[in-house]
Write a protein that holds these residues in place. Structure first.
Motif, mmCIF file in Angstrom:
data_model
loop_
_atom_site.group_PDB
_atom_site.id
_atom_site.type_symbol
_atom_site.label_atom_id
_atom_site.label_comp_id
_atom_site.label_asym_id
_atom_site.label_seq_id
_atom_site.Cartn_x
_atom_site.Cartn_y
_atom_site.Cartn_z
ATOM 1 N N CYS A 1 -41.800 14.344 -0.811
ATOM 2 C CA CYS A 1 -41.204 15.659 -0.536
ATOM 3 C C CYS A 1 -39.969 15.829 -1.428
ATOM 4 O O CYS A 1 -39.405 14.848 -1.903
ATOM 5 C CB CYS A 1 -40.773 15.754 0.928
ATOM 6 S SG CYS A 1 -42.140 15.723 2.101
ATOM 7 N N SER A 2 -39.551 17.043 -1.603
ATOM 8 C CA SER A 2 -38.338 17.291 -2.371
ATOM 9 C C SER A 2 -37.162 16.644 -1.647
ATOM 10 O O SER A 2 -36.957 16.857 -0.449
ATOM 11 C CB SER A 2 -38.110 18.801 -2.512
ATOM 12 O OG SER A 2 -36.882 19.045 -3.135
ATOM 13 N N ALA A 3 -36.401 15.817 -2.357
ATOM 14 C CA ALA A 3 -35.282 15.081 -1.748
ATOM 15 C C ALA A 3 -34.236 16.012 -1.151
ATOM 16 O O ALA A 3 -33.508 15.629 -0.224
ATOM 17 C CB ALA A 3 -34.653 14.157 -2.779
ATOM 18 N N GLU A 4 -34.154 17.224 -1.620
ATOM 19 C CA GLU A 4 -33.189 18.196 -1.091
ATOM 20 C C GLU A 4 -33.471 18.530 0.366
ATOM 21 O O GLU A 4 -32.551 18.875 1.116
ATOM 22 C CB GLU A 4 -33.219 19.480 -1.924
ATOM 23 C CG GLU A 4 -32.734 19.272 -3.342
ATOM 24 C CD GLU A 4 -33.000 20.473 -4.231
ATOM 25 O OE1 GLU A 4 -33.580 21.471 -3.752
ATOM 26 O OE2 GLU A 4 -32.625 20.410 -5.407
ATOM 27 N N ASN A 5 -34.735 18.412 0.779
ATOM 28 C CA ASN A 5 -35.101 18.744 2.163
ATOM 29 C C ASN A 5 -34.554 17.741 3.175
ATOM 30 O O ASN A 5 -34.280 18.101 4.320
ATOM 31 C CB ASN A 5 -36.620 18.817 2.311
ATOM 32 C CG ASN A 5 -37.219 19.999 1.597
ATOM 33 O OD1 ASN A 5 -36.701 21.113 1.669
ATOM 34 N ND2 ASN A 5 -38.302 19.771 0.894
#
Length: 198
Positions: free
Chosen positions: A136-140
Motif C-alpha cells: 500500500c502507499s506508505a502515506e496511508n
C-alpha cells in the motif's frame, strides 16, 4: 581236406564278422549322422521359434518405446504449457507488484486485518496482512500503530515474502518512512522489516 574246409569256413566267418562290423559302424555312423541332422533340425526349428519370439519381443519393445516417446512428447507439451502458464503468472504477478495496493481494498481484507482510521490503528491477524500492507502507499499508514489483533494467540507470526501475487517490500519507503509504532514483539521475516526509517 577237412582241415582245409575248416580254414575256409573260419576265413568266411572272419570276413562275415568283418563285414558285419563294418556294417554296424556304417549303420551307427549313419544313425549318428541322422541324429545330428535331427538335432540340427530341432535346433533350426528352435532357432526359428526363438527368432519369432525375439521378433515379438522386439515388436513389443518398439511399440512400448514409441508409446513412451509419445507420452514423453505429451509430457514435454505439458511442461511447455506449465512453463508458459508459470511465465504468464509471473508476468501477472509483476504487473500486480508494479501497482500499489489500494488502501480501501487492503482494509476490506477483514479476515487478515482490521483498520481503525479514527484511532490510526492497524490490527493484523496474520503475517500475510503485513505483506499486503507493504504494497500500500506508505502515506496511508505512516503514522499508524501496528499491533497484533487480540484474537491471535500463541507465539510469533511469520511474514511471507510473497502472498496473493504481492512481495513483501518493507514497511514505509525511503521517501515516506514509517513514523508510527510497531507493537508486534515476535515476528519471523526473511527480509528487512522497514524500507525507510527516520
Amino acid at each position: 581236406m577237412v582241415r582245409r574246409w575248416k580254414r575256409v569256413m573260419a576265413f568266411l566267418i572272419a570276413i562275415i564278422f568283418c563285414i558285419n562290423c563294418v556294417m554296424n559302424i556304417g549303420v551307427k555312423g549313419t544313425y549318428a549322422e541322422n541324429s545330428n541332422k535331427d538335432s540340427n533340425t530341432e535346433e533350426v526349428h528352435t532357432s526359428a521359434e526363438e527368432k519369432e519370439d525375439t521378433t515379438e519381443i522386439e515388436k513389443e519393445t518398439t511399440s512400448k518405446a514409441e508409446k513412451n516417446k509419445s507420452d514423453g512428447d505429451l509430457s514435454v507439451d505439458k511442461n511447455e504449457k506449465t512453463t508458459n502458464k508459470t511465465e504468464d503468472d509471473e508476468s501477472k504477478t509483476k504487473a500486480v507488484n508494479n501497482t500499489i495496493l489500494d488502501w480501501d481494498t487492503y482494509k476490506s481484507k477483514t479476515t487478515l486485518v482490521t483498520v481503525d482510521d479514527t484511532n490510526k490503528r492497524i490490527y493484523v491477524k496474520t503475517g500475510e496482512a503485513l505483506t499486503l500492507l507493504s504494497n500500500c502507499s506508505a502515506e496511508n499508514y505512516k503514522d499508524y500503530i501496528i499491533s497484533l489483533d487480540s484474537s491471535v494467540t500463541g507465539g510469533a507470526i511469520e511474514i511471507p515474502f510473497t502472498y496473493d501475487g504481492y512481495e513483501f517490500k518493507g514497511l514505509g519507503t525511503k521517501e515516506c518512512p514509517f513514523e508510527g509504532n510497531f507493537n508486534i514483539a515476535n515476528i519471523k521475516i526473511q527480509s528487512t522489516l522497514f524500507a525507510g526509517l527516520l
